[in-house]
Scaffold this active site. Structure first.
Site, PDB file in Angstrom:
ATOM      1  N   ARG A 166      66.507  67.248  52.825  1.00 33.05           N
ATOM      2  CA  ARG A 166      65.142  67.015  53.288  1.00 33.05           C
ATOM      3  C   ARG A 166      65.175  66.236  54.595  1.00 33.05           C
ATOM      4  O   ARG A 166      65.782  65.171  54.701  1.00 33.05           O
ATOM      5  CB  ARG A 166      64.334  66.238  52.247  1.00 33.05           C
ATOM      6  CG  ARG A 166      62.858  66.140  52.633  1.00 33.05           C
ATOM      7  CD  ARG A 166      62.026  65.516  51.543  1.00 33.05           C
ATOM      8  NE  ARG A 166      60.611  65.549  51.898  1.00 33.05           N
ATOM      9  CZ  ARG A 166      59.642  65.013  51.168  1.00 33.05           C
ATOM     10  NH1 ARG A 166      59.928  64.403  50.047  1.00 33.05           N
ATOM     11  NH2 ARG A 166      58.396  65.089  51.552  1.00 33.05           N
ATOM     12  N   GLU A 189      64.399  59.445  48.496  1.00 28.14           N
ATOM     13  CA  GLU A 189      64.282  58.859  49.838  1.00 28.14           C
ATOM     14  C   GLU A 189      62.821  58.654  50.238  1.00 28.14           C
ATOM     15  O   GLU A 189      62.487  57.677  50.907  1.00 28.14           O
ATOM     16  CB  GLU A 189      64.991  59.736  50.871  1.00 28.14           C
ATOM     17  CG  GLU A 189      64.951  59.149  52.271  1.00 28.14           C
ATOM     18  CD  GLU A 189      65.761  59.936  53.288  1.00 28.14           C
ATOM     19  OE1 GLU A 189      65.485  59.788  54.495  1.00 28.14           O
ATOM     20  OE2 GLU A 189      66.650  60.713  52.882  1.00 28.14           O
TER      21      GLU A 189
END
Length: 294
Positions: free
Chosen positions: A52, A94
């Site tokens: 990502r 994250e």
């Protein structure tokens, strides 16, 4: 022949992989979380191989506000950093870590797992795919990274992420598209379904622009990609931009009504109307509708 231990994990999902590794970190030099599973937020850093790459500003702002009010509800999954003995590296979460920083938290809850690079990448991809957090390009790059770095086959990838082999193959095909189309995928201007219709087109960038400008559905984009002018590219594909506004509007109206790509060409006092159909079922449906109107 001894079975590869990595293969035993395939297809078991994020929860199974985390549960399988539910054991304390044994090496004395490695950092430890507090008794309640919390660590200073500055001791945590993102995984540089996390598939990502994009984090929406609005989504981060909303999550940060939620964290200010309720805290981090789901712990971040981390591992001891391979580079620094007193740090942790994020495996999954994250986005929560970034939002927690914005919210001004000094500590975050974590689950510590002692895993290698391969398993860390598996877990990162699985979590993001299950949450639909990856855009199609990030998903494809994550799959390609597992193939390049760890020798996965497409079938193995399908088992790991719980998707079909055809899904993996179609997603990887998106990496063949020009950078301009990949950017449109990342921005959300094109869907993965639209982009897959462009992989074999002669002028994918031109077709992508037409799809976005005319607001075509995936079905309409498929029909457009199969038209001779679209396949040949070059001069013929540019002829659509020379048509007057009324003709373009009529083409779009007929395309929307029929669900098939319609092209109109004027010549002197006449011309021709072309309807592109993908299957005989589509043709049958058009004939049925025309008979009903009559």
């Amino acid at each position: 022949m001894t079975e590869d231990p990595a293969r035993k994990r395939l297809g078991r999902g994020l929860a199974a992989l985390i549960g399988e590794m539910d054991r304390p970190v044994e090496t004395a030099e490695r950092p430890r979380a507090s008794a309640d599973g919390r660590v200073p937020i500055e001791f945590v850093s993102p995984n540089p191989k996390n598939p990502r790459r994009s984090f929406g500003e609005a989504d981060l702002a909303d999550l940060a506000q939620s964290i200010r009010e309720h805290g981090v509800v789901q712990p971040v999954v981390v591992r001891p950093s391979p580079q620094q003995s007193d740090r942790f590296e994020i495996i999954a979460g994250e986005r929560r870590w970034r939002a927690a920083q914005r919210a001004g938290l000094a500590e975050i809850p974590v689950i510590v797992r002692d895993v290698n690079d391969r398993t860390a990448l598996e877990l990162a991809i699985i979590e993001n795919v299950q949450r639909a957090d990856l855009n199609p390009v990030e998903e494809a790059l994550g799959y390609q990274q597992l193939i390049d770095d760890h020798g996965y086959s497409q079938a193995d990838l399908g088992q790991v992420i719980g998707k079909s082999r055809s899904h993996v193959a179609n997603t990887l095909r998106l990496l063949k598209l020009p950078e301009v189309i990949r950017d449109m995928l990342v921005d959300g201007a094109l869907s993965a379904g639209h982009a897959r219709t462009l992989v074999t087109a002669q002028d994918p960038a031109g077709l992508a622009k037409r799809i976005v400008e005319d607001g075509l559905s995936v079905r309409q984009a498929e029909a457009l990609a199969q038209m001779p002018a679209a396949r040949e590219g070059g001069g013929k594909s540019s002829s659509s931009h020379e048509k007057d506004t009324d003709t373009l509007a009529l083409e779009k109206l007929l395309t929307d009504v029929t669900g098939m790509q319609v092209s109109i060409a004027h010549k002197n006092h006449g011309g021709h109307l072309r309807i592109a159909y993908r299957t005989l079922d589509q043709l049958d449906e058009l004939c049925r509708r025309l008979k009903q109107e009559r």
